[in-house]
Design a protein around this motif. Structure first.
Motif, PDB file in Angstrom:
ATOM      1  N   ASN A  26       0.908  -1.286   0.016  1.00 37.19           N
ATOM      2  CA  ASN A  26       0.016   0.006   0.051  1.00 37.19           C
ATOM      3  C   ASN A  26       1.007   1.130  -0.105  1.00 37.19           C
ATOM      4  N   ARG A  27       0.334   2.420  -0.797  1.00 35.80           N
ATOM      5  CA  ARG A  27       1.098   3.628  -0.807  1.00 35.80           C
ATOM      6  C   ARG A  27       1.385   4.082   0.666  1.00 35.80           C
ATOM      7  N   PHE A  28       2.681   4.445   0.922  1.00 36.19           N
ATOM      8  CA  PHE A  28       3.130   5.202   2.213  1.00 36.19           C
ATOM      9  C   PHE A  28       3.556   6.524   1.852  1.00 36.19           C
ATOM     10  N   LYS A  29       2.944   7.550   1.730  1.00 36.55           N
ATOM     11  CA  LYS A  29       3.419   8.985   1.583  1.00 36.55           C
ATOM     12  C   LYS A  29       4.074   9.529   2.648  1.00 36.55           C
ATOM     13  N   LEU A  30       5.302   9.747   2.201  1.00 35.35           N
ATOM     14  CA  LEU A  30       6.159  10.340   3.663  1.00 35.35           C
ATOM     15  C   LEU A  30       5.409  11.870   3.658  1.00 35.35           C
ATOM     16  N   LYS A  31       4.511  12.010   4.775  1.00 38.52           N
ATOM     17  CA  LYS A  31       4.047  13.356   5.197  1.00 38.52           C
ATOM     18  C   LYS A  31       4.701  13.643   6.465  1.00 38.52           C
ATOM     19  N   SER A  32       5.792  14.404   6.276  1.00 38.82           N
ATOM     20  CA  SER A  32       6.903  14.540   7.381  1.00 38.82           C
ATOM     21  C   SER A  32       7.179  15.892   7.550  1.00 38.82           C
ATOM     22  N   ALA A  33       7.838  15.939   8.922  1.00 32.81           N
ATOM     23  CA  ALA A  33       8.334  17.317   9.303  1.00 32.81           C
ATOM     24  C   ALA A  33       9.714  17.056  10.107  1.00 32.81           C
ATOM     25  N   ASN A  34      10.646  17.898   9.933  1.00 29.97           N
ATOM     26  CA  ASN A  34      11.939  17.852  10.774  1.00 29.97           C
ATOM     27  C   ASN A  34      12.089  17.891  12.089  1.00 29.97           C
ATOM     28  N   TRP A  35      12.298  17.176  13.012  1.00 28.68           N
ATOM     29  CA  TRP A  35      12.641  17.444  14.425  1.00 28.68           C
ATOM     30  C   TRP A  35      14.081  17.627  14.865  1.00 28.68           C
ATOM     31  N   HIS A  36      14.479  18.741  14.412  1.00 29.49           N
ATOM     32  CA  HIS A  36      16.052  18.961  14.419  1.00 29.49           C
ATOM     33  C   HIS A  36      16.453  19.279  15.810  1.00 29.49           C
ATOM     34  N   GLY A  37      17.704  19.285  16.072  1.00 28.98           N
ATOM     35  CA  GLY A  37      18.461  19.468  17.387  1.00 28.98           C
ATOM     36  C   GLY A  37      19.525  18.787  17.669  1.00 28.98           C
ATOM     37  N   ALA A  38      19.402  17.327  17.425  1.00 28.08           N
ATOM     38  CA  ALA A  38      20.412  16.420  17.558  1.00 28.08           C
ATOM     39  C   ALA A  38      21.637  16.530  16.757  1.00 28.08           C
ATOM     40  N   GLN A  39      21.472  17.430  15.698  1.00 31.38           N
ATOM     41  CA  GLN A  39      22.478  17.726  14.970  1.00 31.38           C
ATOM     42  C   GLN A  39      23.300  19.010  15.302  1.00 31.38           C
ATOM     43  N   GLY A  40      22.841  19.426  16.303  1.00 34.88           N
ATOM     44  CA  GLY A  40      23.494  20.799  16.832  1.00 34.88           C
ATOM     45  C   GLY A  40      23.067  21.849  16.423  1.00 34.88           C
ATOM     46  N   SER A  41      23.188  22.948  17.430  1.00 32.56           N
ATOM     47  CA  SER A  41      22.553  24.249  17.191  1.00 32.56           C
ATOM     48  C   SER A  41      23.367  25.384  17.341  1.00 32.56           C
ATOM     49  N   TRP A  42      24.825  25.086  17.736  1.00 29.10           N
ATOM     50  CA  TRP A  42      25.783  26.161  18.012  1.00 29.10           C
ATOM     51  C   TRP A  42      26.005  26.820  16.729  1.00 29.10           C
ATOM     52  N   SER A  43      25.995  28.082  16.989  1.00 31.54           N
ATOM     53  CA  SER A  43      26.329  28.883  15.621  1.00 31.54           C
ATOM     54  C   SER A  43      27.921  28.955  15.128  1.00 31.54           C
ATOM     55  N   GLY A  44      28.705  28.457  16.240  1.00 31.70           N
ATOM     56  CA  GLY A  44      30.180  28.508  15.663  1.00 31.70           C
ATOM     57  C   GLY A  44      31.114  29.540  16.329  1.00 31.70           C
ATOM     58  N   SER A  45      30.160  30.591  16.838  1.00 33.67           N
ATOM     59  CA  SER A  45      31.021  31.506  17.748  1.00 33.67           C
ATOM     60  C   SER A  45      30.461  31.710  18.818  1.00 33.67           C
ATOM     61  N   GLY A  46      31.134  32.331  19.934  1.00 31.19           N
ATOM     62  CA  GLY A  46      30.323  32.830  21.070  1.00 31.19           C
ATOM     63  C   GLY A  46      30.614  31.760  22.036  1.00 31.19           C
ATOM     64  N   ASP A  47      29.999  31.739  23.287  1.00 30.96           N
ATOM     65  CA  ASP A  47      29.898  30.598  24.326  1.00 30.96           C
ATOM     66  C   ASP A  47      29.166  29.752  24.073  1.00 30.96           C
ATOM     67  N   ILE A  48      29.358  28.283  23.724  1.00 29.10           N
ATOM     68  CA  ILE A  48      28.582  27.391  23.512  1.00 29.10           C
ATOM     69  C   ILE A  48      27.726  27.163  24.589  1.00 29.10           C
ATOM     70  N   ASN A  49      27.890  27.488  25.691  1.00 30.89           N
ATOM     71  CA  ASN A  49      26.772  27.239  26.618  1.00 30.89           C
ATOM     72  C   ASN A  49      25.862  28.540  26.881  1.00 30.89           C
ATOM     73  N   ASP A  50      25.949  29.502  26.024  1.00 29.42           N
ATOM     74  CA  ASP A  50      25.001  30.832  25.945  1.00 29.42           C
ATOM     75  C   ASP A  50      23.984  30.372  24.740  1.00 29.42           C
ATOM     76  N   PRO A  51      23.025  30.342  25.324  1.00 33.30           N
ATOM     77  CA  PRO A  51      21.642  30.468  24.193  1.00 33.30           C
ATOM     78  C   PRO A  51      21.878  30.987  22.900  1.00 33.30           C
ATOM     79  N   ALA A  52      22.373  32.464  23.588  1.00 34.44           N
ATOM     80  CA  ALA A  52      22.557  33.533  22.458  1.00 34.44           C
ATOM     81  C   ALA A  52      23.239  33.159  21.237  1.00 34.44           C
ATOM     82  N   SER A  53      24.365  32.073  21.622  1.00 32.02           N
ATOM     83  CA  SER A  53      25.383  31.583  20.561  1.00 32.02           C
ATOM     84  C   SER A  53      24.770  30.570  19.707  1.00 32.02           C
TER      85      SER A  53
END
Length: 638
Positions: free
Chosen positions: A67-94
């Motif tokens: 039977n057809r299974f159409k991938l009707k999906s969305a991306n639950w991101h975060g485990a790939q990392g959210s740090w911007s690459g600069s600033g304090d990695i413990n600061d949410p603003a970074s």
């Protein structure tokens, strides 16, 4: 993937060849445009609404019952990392949009998993694309208590153990999960960040081994259905990823090899999902640059050891373009963005870059297409951007295309692209509420009419590529000894026969069209490297002929340089016809009308038997300037 505003240093670097950048980060303003909430009554996915594992039939993904299974999906991101690459990695603003994910799917500090999954059900999706980084897989540090405050059962676990728990909870609700290797390092994608290729910040061997380990880890959870091999492959400062150059930046070869390894060494039930190349060239006016996406697939597709496991994927955002990285200001070119194209030009571009793989049936590249990222902000006011989103949804609906929105979960008051947001107290808001202008298009998309029910088994066409290495795509032949040591070998996937061959460079075409299940059980294959089986007259006078025996058909061939070395023959399970014809292709194409199977050896002469025929032999000559290249096929009626 959407990215924040480029700092000046990064924008300057982009002029040297970086890519994949995105426009300014979304503001935190709230849209005042009213919209209808998501339509009630969209069926929720349940554990008994579909049966894993998934596979493919032509352009469709199907479940274990066909039977057809159409991938009707969305991306639950975060485990790939959210740090911007600069600033304090413990600061949410970074972190991207100020959302500190701590290498875990976003939102676990704010809402219980059960509450988050309840929102997924209300959205009408049935599957989750779950990004991860290779760094996350190896991080043995326990997550902080604060980062899992709403899910205390996860305290003391490593990020990978949290990933395990999220997958277990998500699949137990009936959702399908597609694992997505998003980044090497746990840093938000996608500029000059060390994550441009699968092997930018790590070796290809490490990348493959991580995937093998992860696929084995979830092998017993059949609702972990797919492996999206790598996200948005693109250029570093100095080098492009490529499609079939045969070097260590060859994305076609890397994804082909890993796909086969996953299916033969780790988990044969997985769908293997391959994105095209997201960017090549230096993004500067006057210099070559562009977004190849899936265009190279038309002339060189993947042939896996299991032909019914391949899915192609592509990403589209309005602020990018076929020749536009998405940058604004320094590093921006004057190419049109997708949102600046007319509706007609947009649709033509989408088809050329990706959607043709489902629109054109009966070709070696025909496969399901998953638009595994697209999205837009709830605070978007640009009329062109809003029109693009509506037009893109129209195109997804018209083509009944599988999709995955980016992103799924966010923090209230931070980014505006997510469709479900949670505040610090765990209260949910987003597209399920009134006031989000995207809701009407989302409603149309998730509730649109679609192909459903049983999907008939269709003819399969696959190509073989011997440009740089063997293409032994028979699972059975892979378990046996090398049948022509020292030669480059091509072997059709089990259940298919060889019907086409190029005059030079070793491309081949395989199919089961007209004769599914032609081979006789597990009968041994025969290697032929002489004329002992030439029967019923000389079908290529003056040429050397390697021919299969009576009631045998070709499933493979081998070359030394450009010269024919041997043919591989399988025993048929029934009597085969002996009436045939010689198809010459030394001075021009010799293919059936309409070219069934598609262009499999672009730029080369090629010969091909009809769908009612089988290839019984190859002819060649060592005469002056001929070089023993394949010159003719003996095609006989099935």
């Amino acid at each position: 993937m959407r990215k924040p505003l480029l700092p000046a240093a990064l924008a300057a670097a982009l002029l040297l060849g970086a890519l994949g950048v995105s426009p300014a980060g979304a503001s935190t303003s709230t849209s005042t445009t009213t919209a209808t909430p998501v339509t009630a009554g969209i069926p929720a996915v349940t554990s008994d609404s579909w049966r894993p594992p998934l596979s493919t039939r032509g352009r469709y993904i199907v479940d274990a019952e066909g039977n057809r299974f159409k991938l009707k999906s969305a991306n639950w991101h975060g485990a790939q990392g959210s740090w911007s690459g600069s600033g304090d990695i413990n600061d949410p603003a970074s972190h991207h949009d100020g959302e500190k994910a701590d290498q875990m799917p976003l939102g676990l500090d704010r809402a219980p998993i059960a509450q988050i999954l309840a929102g997924f059900q209300e959205l009408g999706i049935n599957s989750i694309r779950l990004p991860f980084s290779n760094e996350m897989l190896h991080d043995q540090r326990p997550v902080s208590d604060a980062s899992v405050a709403a899910n205390p059962q996860l305290r003391g676990k490593t990020p990978l153990q949290v990933f395990d728990a999220v997958i277990a909870a998500t699949t137990s609700e009936g959702f399908a999960v597609v694992l997505n290797n998003h980044t090497n390092t746990s840093r938000f994608c996608c500029g000059l960040d060390g994550n441009e290729r699968w092997n930018t910040s790590q070796s290809t061997a490490q990348w493959e081994n991580d995937w093998i380990s992860l696929a084995r880890r979830y092998k017993d959870n059949k609702r972990v259905v797919g492996a999206d091999l790598y996200n948005e492959v693109r250029r570093t400062v100095t080098d492009d990823a490529n499609w079939n150059w045969g070097n260590d930046h060859d994305w076609w070869a890397a994804s082909q090899r890993l796909g086969d390894r996953l299916l033969t060494e780790a988990n044969p039930d997985l769908l293997v999902i391959v994105e095209g190349i997201n960017w090549q060239g230096i993004p500067a006016d006057g210099l070559p640059h562009g977004r190849p996406t899936l265009e190279p697939v038309r002339t060189l597709s993947h042939t896996l050891v299991a032909s019914n496991k391949l899915v192609y994927a592509a990403h589209f955002y309005g602020y990018t373009g076929p020749n536009h990285t998405g940058a604004t200001g320094m590093g921006e070119t004057h190419d049109p963005r997708y949102q600046e194209l007319s509706r007609e030009d947009l649709f033509a571009t989408l088809k050329r870059q990706a959607f043709y793989v489902t629109a054109e049936s009966g070709s070696h590249f025909t496969a399901p297409l998953w638009i595994s990222e697209f999205g837009i902000g709830s605070d978007e006011t640009n009329p062109q951007a809003r029109a693009w989103f509506g037009n893109f949804v129209d195109y997804l609906i018209a083509n009944d295309t599988d999709f995955a929105y980016w992103p799924l979960v966010g923090w209230t008051g931070h980014g505006t692209w997510s469709i479900l947001n949670f505040d610090a107290a765990g209260r949910r808001s987003g597209i399920l509420d009134s006031g989000d202008w995207r809701a009407a298009n989302w409603n149309r998309l998730v509730s649109a009419p679609q192909r459903s029910g049983q999907v008939s088994v269709s003819d399969t066409w696959d190509m073989l590529n011997l440009d740089h290495a063997d293409a032994v795509q028979s699972a059975r032949m892979r378990t046996l000894a090398d049948w022509d040591p020292g030669a480059r070998k091509g072997t059709c996937p089990d259940g298919q026969r060889l019907v086409g061959l190029a005059h030079r460079d070793g491309r081949g075409l395989c199919t089961d069209a007209g004769a599914a299940g032609l081979a006789a059980g597990n009968a041994a294959s025969t290697v032929v490297s002489d004329e002992r089986h030439v029967q019923q007259g000389d079908w290529a006078g003056g040429y050397t002929k390697f021919q299969c025996g009576l009631n045998q058909f070709m499933i493979g061939y081998s070359l030394r340089g450009q010269a024919v070395s041997a043919v591989l023959c399988a025993q048929a399970g029934r009597t085969l016809g002996t009436n045939g014809r010689t198809v010459w292709f030394d001075r021009g194409d010799g293919r059936p009308a309409g070219g069934p199977g598609g262009e499999f050896a672009y730029g080369n002469y090629k010969g091909q038997c009809g769908t009612d025929e089988y290839a019984a032999g190859i002819a060649f000559t060592g005469a002056w300037a001929k070089g023993k290249t394949p010159d003719a096929l003996l095609c006989r009626k099935l």
